[in-house]
Scaffold this motif. Sequence first.
Motif, mmCIF file in Angstrom:
data_model
loop_
_atom_site.group_PDB
_atom_site.id
_atom_site.type_symbol
_atom_site.label_atom_id
_atom_site.label_comp_id
_atom_site.label_asym_id
_atom_site.label_seq_id
_atom_site.Cartn_x
_atom_site.Cartn_y
_atom_site.Cartn_z
ATOM 1 N N ILE A 1 0.830 -1.205 0.000
ATOM 2 C CA ILE A 1 0.000 0.000 0.000
ATOM 3 C C ILE A 1 0.865 1.256 0.000
ATOM 4 O O ILE A 1 0.598 2.227 -0.703
ATOM 5 N N LYS A 2 1.944 1.208 0.779
ATOM 6 C CA LYS A 2 2.832 2.367 0.869
ATOM 7 C C LYS A 2 3.376 2.724 -0.515
ATOM 8 O O LYS A 2 3.417 3.892 -0.900
ATOM 9 N N GLU A 3 3.769 1.653 -1.257
ATOM 10 C CA GLU A 3 4.291 1.913 -2.607
ATOM 11 C C GLU A 3 3.182 2.412 -3.530
ATOM 12 O O GLU A 3 3.386 3.327 -4.329
ATOM 13 N N GLY A 4 1.978 1.792 -3.392
ATOM 14 C CA GLY A 4 0.845 2.151 -4.235
ATOM 15 C C GLY A 4 0.414 3.589 -4.031
ATOM 16 O O GLY A 4 -0.040 4.251 -4.971
ATOM 17 N N LEU A 5 0.565 4.097 -2.822
ATOM 18 C CA LEU A 5 0.105 5.444 -2.484
ATOM 19 C C LEU A 5 0.759 6.521 -3.341
ATOM 20 O O LEU A 5 0.195 7.583 -3.562
ATOM 21 N N PHE A 6 1.986 6.227 -3.797
ATOM 22 C CA PHE A 6 2.683 7.235 -4.599
ATOM 23 C C PHE A 6 2.110 7.321 -6.012
ATOM 24 O O PHE A 6 2.354 8.268 -6.731
ATOM 25 N N ILE B 1 -6.570 2.792 5.129
ATOM 26 C CA ILE B 1 -6.217 1.387 5.373
ATOM 27 C C ILE B 1 -4.780 1.292 5.874
ATOM 28 O O ILE B 1 -4.476 0.556 6.813
ATOM 29 N N TYR B 2 -3.920 2.105 5.278
ATOM 30 C CA TYR B 2 -2.520 2.087 5.687
ATOM 31 C C TYR B 2 -2.400 2.461 7.159
ATOM 32 O O TYR B 2 -1.675 1.832 7.929
ATOM 33 N N LEU B 3 -3.139 3.502 7.564
ATOM 34 C CA LEU B 3 -3.075 3.942 8.955
ATOM 35 C C LEU B 3 -3.587 2.854 9.898
ATOM 36 O O LEU B 3 -2.987 2.612 10.952
ATOM 37 N N ILE B 4 -4.667 2.191 9.475
ATOM 38 C CA ILE B 4 -5.207 1.119 10.320
ATOM 39 C C ILE B 4 -4.192 -0.008 10.446
ATOM 40 O O ILE B 4 -3.927 -0.530 11.531
ATOM 41 N N LEU B 5 -3.571 -0.354 9.316
ATOM 42 C CA LEU B 5 -2.549 -1.412 9.342
ATOM 43 C C LEU B 5 -1.379 -1.009 10.240
ATOM 44 O O LEU B 5 -0.838 -1.813 10.985
#
Lengths: 185, 545
Positions: B198-203, B216-220
Amino acid sequence: MLTGLAILLVLAVMAVLVVIGIYNGIIALRNSVDNAWAQIDVQLKRRHDLIPNLVNVAKGYLVHEKETLENVIKARTQATQATAVKDKQAAENMLTSSLRSLFAVVEQYPDLKANQNLLKLHEEITSTENRIAFARQFYNDEVMRHNTLIQKFPNNVIAGSFNFGNKELFEIDDPSHKEVPEVKL
Amino acid sequence: MAYSFVQIEKEKSRSIVVLIAILIAIYFFTAWIIYFIVKSYFLAKVNEQLGRFFIFPSLTETVVVFAAASAAALVHFYATTAGMMLRAIQVLDAKPLDLNYPPHKMLKNIIEEVSTAMGGLPIGGCVVNTASCNAFSIGDFKSIPYIGVTEGLLSKLNRSQLEAVIGHEAAHIARGDTLIVTTTCSIFGLYEGMMVGIKEGLFRIRGGVALVGVLIYLILQLVHFFNKLLVSSISQQKEFRADAVAVRLTRDPLSLAQSLYIISKRWHGESTKIVGLSSLFIVEPAVSGLSGFSTHPPIEERINILLNMAHADKSALETMLVDVKPQIKAAHDSFLNKAKKEKLLKNHQGWFVFKENQWQGPFLFVELAGLGWLKADSLIRRDGAIEAKPAYQDSRLIPLFKPHQQDLHSRYSCPHCYHGLEEIGYEGAVVDKCSLCKGFLLTRDELNKVLIREDRDFSKSIIAQAEIALAEKKERFKQIRQIKTPLVINCPNCSRKMMRKLYSFYAPVEVDECGFCGRVWFDQDELEIVQAIYDRLPNKDQIVR
């Protein structure tokens, strides 16, 4: 009258349940002790099986040390024949000391010390001695748990009426026997 | 020992239930929160009319969410735990034992011995072919648990020390820690993977989808945080308990203390990528930034507890790292012969000094100071102790040698043992060497001279160590950045603190460098390792200036 009888009945049932519980607890621990004893037997058998190999390897080199080798063989034979805990203890202690004197002799034969087979056997014997010590430690722990359990009140009453006796500890007469017969190779 | 098979099996089923429950809870809360936010977002207009911002899901909706979350959690659990042992073995790069190789045979024997001590609990063994020093245990619900040891540790420990380490790992297995940690790692490993994705996808994504992604990233991230907190709070206690059980099994606290000490003084490997897997190891592989998140308690604390059990003090450990020299052995033997006689001499706590082939004393500290003939390398022995060691290794005696520095005809004294450094010719340069601890002190100029020349042939062990250093280059740079100034020695030239660092980008060997006068201190063998590495560099001439 009827309620009194009912209370009495309930108490009786409860008492029987308690007795059954304690009885089963003792039986479980007794079997565990027997199993631990069988474990020692397995390890002792391993030791007895290794000794002929050791004697075979050492025989060629130790022509002048027949007596030491014979002592080991004699001790092994006695140990394999013993059955009671007390006899076994004595025989195994004798075997340990004869093994130690054998390894003391081996120290004086540089050729034998460098023998690859002996090196391998030495590792096996060291390991076996440790296993025996650990199996004994486990057995003694279990025996202690068993004996403590049947000596406690009210277990002692139940143990007494079912003729459950104390189990014997596997003791060693000299603390230095705990040490592995050491040979510096 | 109260660990029977029945209890272990019970423990297994209980831990499965607990883990599934945690997983369901995590899925449920995550799904519920997402559902709640989505509902509030899409019904924003209705909300405005009603004059409220949030709409909580109804009971029926909550039950549906719960059912869906449970199903997802179960699928997740079974998908991640199937074959987890194989995956863990792969991640750790563990190999089966080669029983024709004597050290491996010994390891197998020791594992079986410990298993006997536990009443016959079956345990397998494996090794990791690296020079770092560590040990671990892994297990799953189906096959037998395994204990793994690195080749480095196998070569550093003696039989009883190895036995103590195996005892510690076996204790983890018997207590069910191994199973829980392996399972937790497998389960949360999925989250870790998702987080990275997700971190990579966010960019790459924009707009409303990105908002959901961030959410979702924050929840993870939150789950990750709680997972770490959970693992660390449980496993700190686990280590103490496993140490205690190991002592109970082997009845040898000193050996365990010694092995922990040896491991702590050596390179114990990089931390594995999967979070929490480091808590499988006897000593935590990487130094964690926040001490609250360490999976292991401080190693000193563990060693101190064990030393207390053994009624020994730290000096019993320090002798471990020094090879016993022949003269020490001789002294030791001669002491043993007289041991009985000296036992009667129950004097005050003092030191015996080995002089003219016999032990003299005991002397009090004051008496030692006045002796005049006590040197840094004189053999000494504490009253009541059996081990003999050179005087410079007893930290209490070091003040005695400091005044002698002026008497010595050398420029500097050793930063470790305060013995005068000897000037010697070495590869065309004049360098200062400690004859006791075999360390070298060089200026940058002298170093260049030494590195340029290729007169020396190096022993196999030096070349092997050079190869190891090169192979572990990445990890070493990573570790050196995290080091919390372990051994700060003073510069023999200007008395300022020297910095622990890797020698250079090309030669990742730990040395101490003085930032002020530029002198570098090499411990035993380190200089030769650096040389061996430089000699193999194709572009050596460009690098050495």
